[in-house]
Enzyme design. Structure first.
Site, mmCIF file in Angstrom:
data_model
loop_
_atom_site.group_PDB
_atom_site.id
_atom_site.type_symbol
_atom_site.label_atom_id
_atom_site.label_comp_id
_atom_site.label_asym_id
_atom_site.label_seq_id
_atom_site.Cartn_x
_atom_site.Cartn_y
_atom_site.Cartn_z
ATOM 1 N N LYS A 278 -8.795 5.492 6.424
ATOM 2 C CA LYS A 278 -7.988 4.875 5.527
ATOM 3 C C LYS A 278 -7.989 3.631 4.310
ATOM 4 O O LYS A 278 -8.474 2.910 4.648
ATOM 5 C CB LYS A 278 -6.868 3.861 6.304
ATOM 6 C CG LYS A 278 -5.981 5.013 7.634
ATOM 7 C CD LYS A 278 -4.963 4.716 8.635
ATOM 8 C CE LYS A 278 -4.739 6.251 9.040
ATOM 9 N NZ LYS A 278 -3.889 5.385 10.143
ATOM 10 N N ASP B 257 0.980 -0.818 0.292
ATOM 11 C CA ASP B 257 0.207 -0.200 0.301
ATOM 12 C C ASP B 257 1.022 1.216 -0.015
ATOM 13 O O ASP B 257 1.801 1.210 0.330
ATOM 14 C CB ASP B 257 -0.653 0.197 1.412
ATOM 15 C CG ASP B 257 -1.557 1.187 1.236
ATOM 16 O OD1 ASP B 257 -2.350 2.033 0.321
ATOM 17 O OD2 ASP B 257 -1.860 1.963 1.823
ATOM 18 N N ASP C 172 -1.628 -0.381 5.944
ATOM 19 C CA ASP C 172 -1.580 0.638 7.400
ATOM 20 C C ASP C 172 -3.418 0.422 7.298
ATOM 21 O O ASP C 172 -3.723 0.817 8.555
ATOM 22 C CB ASP C 172 -0.760 1.518 7.248
ATOM 23 C CG ASP C 172 -1.849 2.426 6.286
ATOM 24 O OD1 ASP C 172 -1.747 2.272 4.971
ATOM 25 O OD2 ASP C 172 -1.973 3.797 6.549
ATOM 26 N N ASP D 78 0.110 4.879 0.851
ATOM 27 C CA ASP D 78 -0.406 6.396 1.833
ATOM 28 C C ASP D 78 -0.423 5.578 2.592
ATOM 29 O O ASP D 78 -1.341 4.191 3.388
ATOM 30 C CB ASP D 78 -1.883 6.551 1.889
ATOM 31 C CG ASP D 78 -2.067 7.782 0.332
ATOM 32 O OD1 ASP D 78 -1.201 8.265 0.344
ATOM 33 O OD2 ASP D 78 -3.150 7.590 -0.645
ATOM 34 N N LYS E 44 -11.038 -1.945 -1.671
ATOM 35 C CA LYS E 44 -10.122 -2.069 -0.859
ATOM 36 C C LYS E 44 -11.586 -1.969 0.013
ATOM 37 O O LYS E 44 -12.074 -0.993 -0.114
ATOM 38 C CB LYS E 44 -9.700 -2.225 -0.026
ATOM 39 C CG LYS E 44 -7.793 -1.774 -1.025
ATOM 40 C CD LYS E 44 -7.144 -0.725 -0.470
ATOM 41 C CE LYS E 44 -6.028 -0.858 -1.119
ATOM 42 N NZ LYS E 44 -4.808 -0.322 -0.524
HETATM 43 C C1 BG6 Z 1 -5.656 5.453 -0.080
HETATM 44 C C2 BG6 Z 1 -5.967 6.023 1.852
HETATM 45 O O1 BG6 Z 1 -5.006 5.075 0.367
HETATM 46 O O2 BG6 Z 1 -6.172 6.099 -1.166
HETATM 47 C C3 BG6 Z 1 -7.109 6.977 1.621
HETATM 48 O O3 BG6 Z 1 -5.185 5.335 2.565
HETATM 49 C C4 BG6 Z 1 -7.276 7.630 0.549
HETATM 50 O O4 BG6 Z 1 -6.797 7.703 2.733
HETATM 51 C C5 BG6 Z 1 -7.963 6.819 -1.556
HETATM 52 O O5 BG6 Z 1 -9.123 8.233 -0.026
HETATM 53 C C6 BG6 Z 1 -7.612 8.054 -2.494
HETATM 54 O O6 BG6 Z 1 -6.780 8.533 -2.740
HETATM 55 P P1 BG6 Z 1 -6.632 9.663 -3.389
HETATM 56 O O7 BG6 Z 1 -5.203 10.727 -3.181
HETATM 57 O O8 BG6 Z 1 -7.325 9.184 -5.365
HETATM 58 O O9 BG6 Z 1 -7.960 10.368 -3.050
HETATM 59 MG MG MG Z 2 -2.237 3.077 3.475
#
Ligand code: BG6
Ligand code: MG
Length: 215
Positions: free
Chosen positions: A46, A10, A171, A12, A146
């Protein structure tokens, strides 16, 4: 020796702590709409896609918006988030990550990204980590978020590994569930109290070794 052929990461909160930037940007959105939410509630966001996160947050604030307004607010949130991402530097790669990825490469174990984010390539560029990855599966490639295992199953396929030959690093509760639903081992990065379904939980990658992939 290990039977593990691929490690799926993953992004973030695992490679880099963008989870705090997501939290800041979502909180700003909530505040501008007249409410607030806690770090504890943020845990539920998350691993969850941008639009699904927005739905959850609007529910917490009892705010209803039209579809067009939702798109506007989600875009605004993403712009605030990207303002923070643009300031990121390679120093923000979490402790032990670069060393562990280098060890994997040297051992011939494939490395893939499995992220819900549509900003993942931009972030990997900012932190200068694009070159580590054999495959990148992210929010631009998937149709199911997910805890559906799609993102990780695509990562396994892209690296020519069977699910049983993959280890996922996550995470998020939803991410650990996605890995398990895909028949993969899941190593949680964070708190064992939160990531109760993970096979193993580490606090940082400084604790991670190739030997620990075998369990
Ligand atoms: C995930 C994060 O990796 O990506 C989430 O944990 C987030 O919090 C999601 O909403 C989507 O991300 P993005 O950058 O496309 O808005
Ligand atoms: Mg994450």
């Amino acid at each position: 020796m290990t039977n593990i052929k691929a490690c799926l990461f993953d992004l973030d909160g695992v490679i880099v702590d963008t989870a705090v930037y997501h939290f800041q940007a979502w909180r700003r959105l909530a505040n501008e709409l007249g409410f607030d939410f806690t770090e504890h509630q943020n845990e539920q966001l998350k691993g969850i896609s941008r639009m699904e996160s927005l739905e959850l947050i609007l529910n917490w604030g009892n705010v209803s918006l039209t579809e067009a307004e939702k798109v506007e607010w989600a875009t605004r949130k993403n712009d605030w988030y990207l303002d923070l991402v643009k300031l990121m530097t390679p120093n923000e790669v979490l402790p032990g990550v670069a060393k562990f990825l280098t060890d994997l490469r040297e051992a011939g174990i494939k490395i893939a990204l499995g992220s819900a984010s549509k900003n993942s390539k931009l972030i990997l560029e900012r932190i200068q980590m694009l070159d580590y990855f054999d495959a990148i599966i992210d929010g631009n490639n998937i149709t199911k978020g997910k805890p559906d295992p799609q993102v990780f199953l695509m990562g396994a396929e892209a690296t020519n590994a069977l699910p049983s030959e993959c280890v996922v690093f996550e995470d998020a509760v939803a991410g650990v569930q996605a890995a398990k639903a895909g028949g993969m081992k899941a190593i949680g990065v964070g708190s064992a109290d939160v990531l109760t379904e993970a096979d193993l939980v580490i606090t940082t990658f400084e604790e991670m070794t190739l030997e620990r992939l075998n369990f």
